[in-house]
Design a protein around this motif. Structure first.
Motif, PDB file in Angstrom:
ATOM      1  N   ILE A   1      14.472 -33.187  80.588  1.00  8.52           N
ATOM      2  CA  ILE A   1      15.583 -33.397  79.652  1.00  8.52           C
ATOM      3  C   ILE A   1      16.920 -33.348  80.382  1.00  8.52           C
ATOM      4  CG2 ILE A   1      16.724 -32.519  77.590  1.00  8.52           C
ATOM      5  CD1 ILE A   1      13.992 -33.809  77.108  1.00  8.52           C
ATOM      6  N   ARG A   2      17.063 -32.384  81.299  1.00 10.55           N
ATOM      7  CA  ARG A   2      18.307 -32.306  82.074  1.00 10.55           C
ATOM      8  C   ARG A   2      18.521 -33.576  82.891  1.00 10.55           C
ATOM      9  NH1 ARG A   2      16.730 -26.801  82.980  1.00 10.55           N
ATOM     10  NH2 ARG A   2      15.779 -27.432  84.961  1.00 10.55           N
ATOM     11  N   LEU A   3      17.470 -34.065  83.535  1.00  7.27           N
ATOM     12  CA  LEU A   3      17.598 -35.286  84.340  1.00  7.27           C
ATOM     13  C   LEU A   3      17.939 -36.481  83.459  1.00  7.27           C
ATOM     14  CD1 LEU A   3      17.348 -36.812  86.989  1.00  7.27           C
ATOM     15  CD2 LEU A   3      14.877 -36.904  86.639  1.00  7.27           C
ATOM     16  N   LEU A   4      17.384 -36.532  82.274  1.00  9.63           N
ATOM     17  CA  LEU A   4      17.682 -37.612  81.335  1.00  9.63           C
ATOM     18  C   LEU A   4      19.174 -37.669  81.037  1.00  9.63           C
ATOM     19  CD1 LEU A   4      17.098 -39.670  79.004  1.00  9.63           C
ATOM     20  CD2 LEU A   4      16.578 -37.690  77.578  1.00  9.63           C
ATOM     21  N   PHE A   5      19.768 -36.531  80.740  1.00  8.20           N
ATOM     22  CA  PHE A   5      21.197 -36.507  80.418  1.00  8.20           C
ATOM     23  C   PHE A   5      22.053 -36.805  81.654  1.00  8.20           C
ATOM     24  CE2 PHE A   5      19.813 -33.720  76.779  1.00  8.20           C
ATOM     25  CZ  PHE A   5      20.132 -34.647  75.804  1.00  8.20           C
ATOM     26  N   GLU A   6      21.585 -36.388  82.827  1.00  6.15           N
ATOM     27  CA  GLU A   6      22.322 -36.706  84.052  1.00  6.15           C
ATOM     28  C   GLU A   6      22.365 -38.215  84.271  1.00  6.15           C
ATOM     29  OE1 GLU A   6      20.651 -34.631  87.327  1.00  6.15           O
ATOM     30  OE2 GLU A   6      21.066 -32.631  86.508  1.00  6.15           O
ATOM     31  N   ILE A   7      21.240 -38.868  84.057  1.00  5.95           N
ATOM     32  CA  ILE A   7      21.202 -40.328  84.207  1.00  5.95           C
ATOM     33  C   ILE A   7      22.153 -40.990  83.220  1.00  5.95           C
ATOM     34  CG2 ILE A   7      19.745 -42.372  83.926  1.00  5.95           C
ATOM     35  CD1 ILE A   7      17.391 -40.699  84.923  1.00  5.95           C
TER      36      ILE A   7
ATOM     37  N   VAL B   1      10.329 -41.470  79.409  1.00  6.41           N
ATOM     38  CA  VAL B   1      10.008 -40.108  79.825  1.00  6.41           C
ATOM     39  C   VAL B   1       8.569 -39.810  79.431  1.00  6.41           C
ATOM     40  CG1 VAL B   1      10.662 -37.681  79.709  1.00  6.41           C
ATOM     41  CG2 VAL B   1      12.407 -39.448  79.422  1.00  6.41           C
ATOM     42  N   PHE B   2       7.740 -39.490  80.416  1.00 10.74           N
ATOM     43  CA  PHE B   2       6.344 -39.149  80.166  1.00 10.74           C
ATOM     44  C   PHE B   2       6.218 -37.631  80.115  1.00 10.74           C
ATOM     45  CE2 PHE B   2       6.005 -43.429  81.836  1.00 10.74           C
ATOM     46  CZ  PHE B   2       5.081 -43.998  80.971  1.00 10.74           C
TER      47      PHE B   2
ATOM     48  N   HIS C   1      14.599 -49.300  83.483  1.00  9.18           N
ATOM     49  CA  HIS C   1      15.145 -49.085  84.818  1.00  9.18           C
ATOM     50  C   HIS C   1      14.866 -47.694  85.366  1.00  9.18           C
ATOM     51  CE1 HIS C   1      17.672 -50.575  88.087  1.00  9.18           C
ATOM     52  NE2 HIS C   1      18.235 -49.376  88.144  1.00  9.18           N
ATOM     53  N   PHE C   2      14.539 -46.736  84.473  1.00  8.45           N
ATOM     54  CA  PHE C   2      14.281 -45.365  84.915  1.00  8.45           C
ATOM     55  C   PHE C   2      12.997 -44.840  84.270  1.00  8.45           C
ATOM     56  CE2 PHE C   2      18.904 -45.916  84.832  1.00  8.45           C
ATOM     57  CZ  PHE C   2      19.239 -45.592  86.139  1.00  8.45           C
TER      58      PHE C   2
END
Length: 716
Positions: free
Chosen positions: A234-240, A251-252, A328-329
């Motif tokens: 979740i943190r990486l999602l918001f960073e992206i 997100v898997f 893309h991610f």
């Protein structure tokens, strides 16, 4: 879609092709046709109508798929061989294109059609994929292309391409003999590269078509194992998103609970997010949803535009359902939580597995793996244990018995089930009176096999015919078959949850509460107050609208089965004491193997068939009302972080002993619970004998009283 139930998403499929003629017309590759030979409007040979402009747009997209280069090699192999194996990675196009090419192969010169059947393990894929295929073929779903899943048949007699959700492990076990008996039948096996050798060894020397799929995506591994992979994702999602790099995100996650949790967190965070960053649109995809009310295709097929970024939340099994042009991610936590059935405990255990999946096989963008690269070689598995080796086999064995397939232990399964699980399934069917003395299906078992339900639930429905409560039992069967109708709100305490659901709670137990909920829901639908208002009503009471709508569809299908079998359907009588007792008798007729007793007055229930201990699920009305019945019948027991008993209803030992098969009870291991039940049975027998003696004495007295005057009269 999966070639074997134990493999993760996109692993393959099984197609059977039964052509009437072997003529092939290329209906999709318009680039290879001399335009000078065509009329102004080219006709679609599948429906005889002119192609739409969208068809040609989609053809250009299809030609870019890696699978497209193998089209004519595949068709040549299909003409020459009865079995063809196609091996390719995820997103190469094999799941969508191969069925269409098989349909084209079946198309004869006089526009008569053969039949193509494509099997899928997951119901969602079996519904979503034909929608996409029908779009690409420029035909209507439900006509030329359709699907068949439990409780829904979207096909007609004219359907050319059908997708079904079936257990391919079972199907493959008998396919060799079927192919020998039907030489006109052709089979295409779609598989990931990791399983191709296993298939070739199983079927022998058959053509193998390998799809090259170059990948240029950048893979980024985490430097160490994450303490909480979910929060890290979740943190990486918001960073992206804050980096403002363009592109949609997938997100898997490990399980459906994490999907729901992530959806709520993203939704809440989006409310307070800077509008300049653009809209973050979470899209949950639940790959194990029982019926296709989560439809990702329409929402995902288009390319993201403007400031809206799609975020698809799913588990590894949902990879085949993700189709985003603007992807893309990818964020992968590398874990999967799945249910494993333990036949000796008759319960499911939730296990977490490290899973190194092939979901990273997309052509561009970045793949973030939230685990170190060395872990993929030391701890992770590409494929987990096949589901046929860790599932409840009772339904499968009932199906095989109905198909008159004997000697299950000698069947050539590509993934052999556990012999102990097979024996347990046969024993359970015997207890349910589904088998005769010779081990074949009884007449009762034949009727049970007509219902696409767990055999215990089918038995309860048939028992309801005897106890005159079919109307209520059909509702209950639909509610327990559909996904859980209860929603969780992190903002609500148990007391707040109780207030929202108080109007539905029934003192007789959770089964009756489910009937209350369904009756209230259907009544509101009948009032024509608008679906928006109904959905809002569901939210206010922490109920899942989709699950309730699913239950309504399932109940309608079950009612149709009852009518087709000419079984009696009772009039509604819910609420009377007699009806409550009859419903409990019907439930006990099927679920006498799922009984538990509170051993300490604190809600610690010990199972009757083993020594496992569980507690009531927080959604239970008993849990919310702080009521602890001593004896309960339950629908499901899951051994997880907190061993939970789902959907429980209070019963009495006397009622249990009245309904339980004696040969089942005699085989139970010795326990304190069994001793209590034996005493209850003795008391019941004693009381029954006393009542019989009392009735006999009353009868004798009446006879003496009535005969005395006659004797006196005769004497006189």
């Amino acid at each position: 879609m999966a070639f074997e139930p134990g493999t993760p998403q996109g692993a393959g499929a099984l197609l059977t092709v039964s052509p009437e003629k072997t003529c092939f017309l290329d209906a999709s590759d318009s680039s290879d046709v001399d335009e000078g030979l065509l009329d102004d409007l080219e006709l679609n040979p599948f429906d005889g109508l002119p192609y739409s402009s969208r068809f040609y747009e989609l053809v250009k997209q299809r030609e870019k798929l890696p699978i497209w280069k193998t089209k004519y090699v595949f068709l040549e192999s299909l003409v020459r061989s009865q079995i063809v194996v196609v091996s390719g990675g995820a997103k190469c196009g094999k799941s969508s294109q191969i069925p269409q090419w098989c349909a084209e192969y079946c198309l004869s010169v006089n526009n008569r059609h053969g039949t193509v059947v494509c099997t899928q393990v997951q119901k969602q894929t079996a519904v979503w994929l034909p929608m996409r295929v029908a779009d690409e073929m420029d035909v209507n779903i439900g006509h030329e292309v359709g699907y068949v899943v439990p409780f829904e048949n979207c096909c007609t007699n004219e359907t050319i391409l059908r997708l079904r959700s079936v257990s391919t492990d079972v199907l493959l076990a008998f396919l060799k003999d079927i192919l020998l008996a039907r030489p006109e039948l052709k089979v295409v096996l779609i598989t990931p590269p990791e399983l191709s050798d296993k298939l070739l060894a199983y079927y022998g020397c058959v053509p193998l078509i390998q799809v090259e799929h170059p990948h240029s995506a950048e893979v980024v591994y985490a430097p160490c194992i994450q303490r909480d992979p979910f929060l890290a994702a979740i943190r990486l999602l918001f960073e992206i998103h804050h980096s403002q790099e363009k592109g949609d995100i997938v997100v898997f996650l490990a399980c459906e609970q994490e999907i729901r949790r992530a959806f709520e967190m993203i939704h809440q965070e989006s409310i307070h997010m800077n509008p300049a960053l653009g809209e973050l649109h979470p899209i949950p995809i639940y790959p194990h949803c029982s019926l296709p009310y989560y439809m990702p295709y329409d929402g995902l097929a288009h390319t993201g535009t403007g400031h809206r970024r799609n975020v698809v939340l799913t588990s590894s099994h949902g990879e085949a359902l993700v189709w985003i042009n603007n992807l893309h991610f990818v964020i992968d936590i590398g874990l999967e939580r799945r249910k494993v059935f333990h036949s000796n405990l008759k319960s499911h255990k939730i296990n977490t597995y490290p899973l190194s999946d092939y979901i990273m096989t997309f052509s561009t963008g970045k793949m973030f793996c939230l685990y170190p690269e060395e872990v993929t070689q030391t701890e992770m598995k590409i494929f987990l244990t096949p589901k046929v080796q860790e599932s409840n086999l009772t339904s499968m064995v009932l199906f095989l018995k109905r198909m008159d397939i004997a000697g299950l232990g000698h069947c050539e399964f590509i993934n052999r089930p556990d012999p102990e699980s097979l024996m347990q399934a046969l024993e359970d069917l015997d207890y349910l009176a589904a088998l005769d003395n010779d081990g074949n299906l009884s007449e009762f078992g034949i009727i049970m096999s007509e219902f696409p339900l767990d055999p215990q639930l089918s038995k309860s429905i048939l028992a309801a015919c005897e106890f005159d409560c079919v109307h209520e039992m059909l509702t209950l069967a639909a509610m327990v078959t559909a996904p859980s109708c209860f929603l969780d709100s992190p903002m609500d305490t148990d007391d707040a949850k109780l207030r929202r659901r108080m109007k539905f709670l029934h003192p007789a137990g959770d089964h009756f509460t489910l009937i209350n909920i369904y009756r209230e829901y259907t009544q509101r639908r009948k009032n024509n107050i608008g679906l928006y208002i109904v959905e809002r009503w569901c939210q206010d009471h922490l109920l899942d609208y989709t699950a309730l709508e699913t239950a309504r569809v399932i109940r309608g299908e079950l009612l149709d089965i009852m009518k087709r079998l000419e079984l009696p359907v009772s009039e509604p009588a819910f609420g009377t004491d007699e009806n409550v007792l009859n419903i409990k008798k019907s439930l006990l007729s099927g679920y006498f193997m799922q009984i538990a007793r509170d051993v300490d007055g604190l809600g610690n229930y010990i199972m009757l068939i083993h020594k496992q201990v569980g507690q009531l699920h927080p959604d239970s009305g008993y849990f919310l009302n702080h009521i602890i019945p001593e004896w309960i019948l339950f629908h499901e027991f899951s051994v997880a972080d907190r061993s939970c008993i789902r959907i429980a209803t209070e019963i009495s030992p006397e009622l249990f002993m009245q309904m339980v098969p004696q040969y089942y009870f005699s085989n139970l291991p010795p326990s304190e619970s069994k001793q209590i039940l034996e005493k209850a049975s003795e008391c019941r027998t004693t009381n029954a004998a006393a009542e019989d003696r009392s009735e006999n004495q009353d009868t004798v007295t009446e006879e003496e009283t009535s005969s005395a005057p006659e004797q006196r009269c005769l004497i006189q």
